[in-house]
Write a protein that holds these residues in place. Structure first.
Motif, PDB file in Angstrom:
ATOM      1  N   THR A 132       1.222  -1.293   0.242  1.00 45.53           N
ATOM      2  CA  THR A 132       0.170   0.097   0.538  1.00 45.53           C
ATOM      3  C   THR A 132       1.376   1.366   0.231  1.00 45.53           C
ATOM      4  OG1 THR A 132      -1.468  -1.398   1.127  1.00 45.53           O
ATOM      5  CG2 THR A 132      -1.928   1.238   1.179  1.00 45.53           C
ATOM      6  N   ASN A 134       0.357   4.657   0.589  1.00 46.25           N
ATOM      7  CA  ASN A 134      -0.001   5.883   1.531  1.00 46.25           C
ATOM      8  C   ASN A 134       0.090   6.819   2.040  1.00 46.25           C
ATOM      9  OD1 ASN A 134       1.799   4.949   3.801  1.00 46.25           O
ATOM     10  ND2 ASN A 134       0.298   3.578   4.843  1.00 46.25           N
ATOM     11  N   ASN A 155      -3.488   4.643  -1.594  1.00 44.08           N
ATOM     12  CA  ASN A 155      -4.606   5.151  -0.605  1.00 44.08           C
ATOM     13  C   ASN A 155      -3.714   6.092   0.339  1.00 44.08           C
ATOM     14  OD1 ASN A 155      -6.788   5.373   0.588  1.00 44.08           O
ATOM     15  ND2 ASN A 155      -6.428   3.811   2.932  1.00 44.08           N
ATOM     16  N   GLY A 156      -3.202   7.414  -0.577  1.00 47.65           N
ATOM     17  CA  GLY A 156      -2.725   8.831  -0.099  1.00 47.65           C
ATOM     18  C   GLY A 156      -3.251  10.218  -1.160  1.00 47.65           C
TER      19      GLY A 156
END
Length: 211
Positions: A132, A134, A155-156
């Motif tokens: 991930t 992030n 997912n950032g």
């Protein structure tokens, strides 16, 4: 270090380096602003406060354990051996594979990276894990050197990751927040291909982009 040592407080200053040659270090307070190098598997009794810009380098010709109880700023794998994660890995800044193999083991430990992923001459054994990205800072890059990810998640919020070569995800690719840039200006004038073996999910609630 060339022998076991017990001290109270240790600080590695910015620009300085401490190399642990497989020996035990017992201490109560540990701050790392520079570079800590593991040669082999050394026991360190207290996890360091790894400050922004600091790094931890694993450099061994054999089998070594990558400590999972630590929160890394920059994690560097740079040895001829195999480096097995002891648990999920958290890298606040960048992860660099310069040599050797990073293996998430049959436990498929997850890896979270805040900034860039750079593979210059290493191997990543992804198994069934999830990586991930992030971070929340633009201008990051992903260089995989042809080594596949299993599940990859971006997912950032506010973060952006530019592909520097073709990307292969054997299972699921998810873009939840931030930007993934695969445009042609990044890969020697050719578009950076993305191959996804499973699902491709784009489910941002704020900014979402794959360009």
């Amino acid at each position: 270090l060339n022998q076991d040592v017990t001290i109270s407080t240790l600080t590695i200053n910015a620009g300085a380096q401490l190399t642990l040659g497989g020996f035990k270090m017992t201490l109560s307070s540990f701050t790392n602003a520079g570079n800590l190098v593991f040669v082999g598997t050394a026991a360190v009794s207290s996890a360091p406060n790894n400050l922004a810009g600091s790094s931890v380098t694993y450099n061994s010709g054999g089998n070594s354990v990558v400590l999972s109880s630590w929160t890394y700023r920059n994690l560097i794998i740079n040895g001829a051996g195999t480096f097995r994660a002891a648990g999920a890995l958290t890298v606040g800044e960048s992860l660099t594979l310069s040599a050797g193999t990073l293996d998430v083991t049959i436990n498929n430990y997850a890896i979270a990276v805040g900034n860039s992923w750079t593979n210059t001459n290493g191997t990543f054994t992804a198994r069934a894990n999830t990586v991930t990205f992030n971070g929340t800072t633009a201008g990051q890059t992903i260089t995989s050197r042809g080594i596949s990810f299993n599940n990859l998640t971006v997912n950032g919020s506010g973060g952006s990751w530019t592909l520097k070569d073709a990307l292969t995800v054997t299972s699921t690719m998810t873009v939840s927040a931030g930007t993934l840039d695969a445009s042609l200006t990044n890969c020697s004038g050719a578009s950076c291909g993305i191959t996804v073996g499973g699902s491709w999910l784009i489910n941002n609630t704020d900014r979402k982009s794959v360009v």
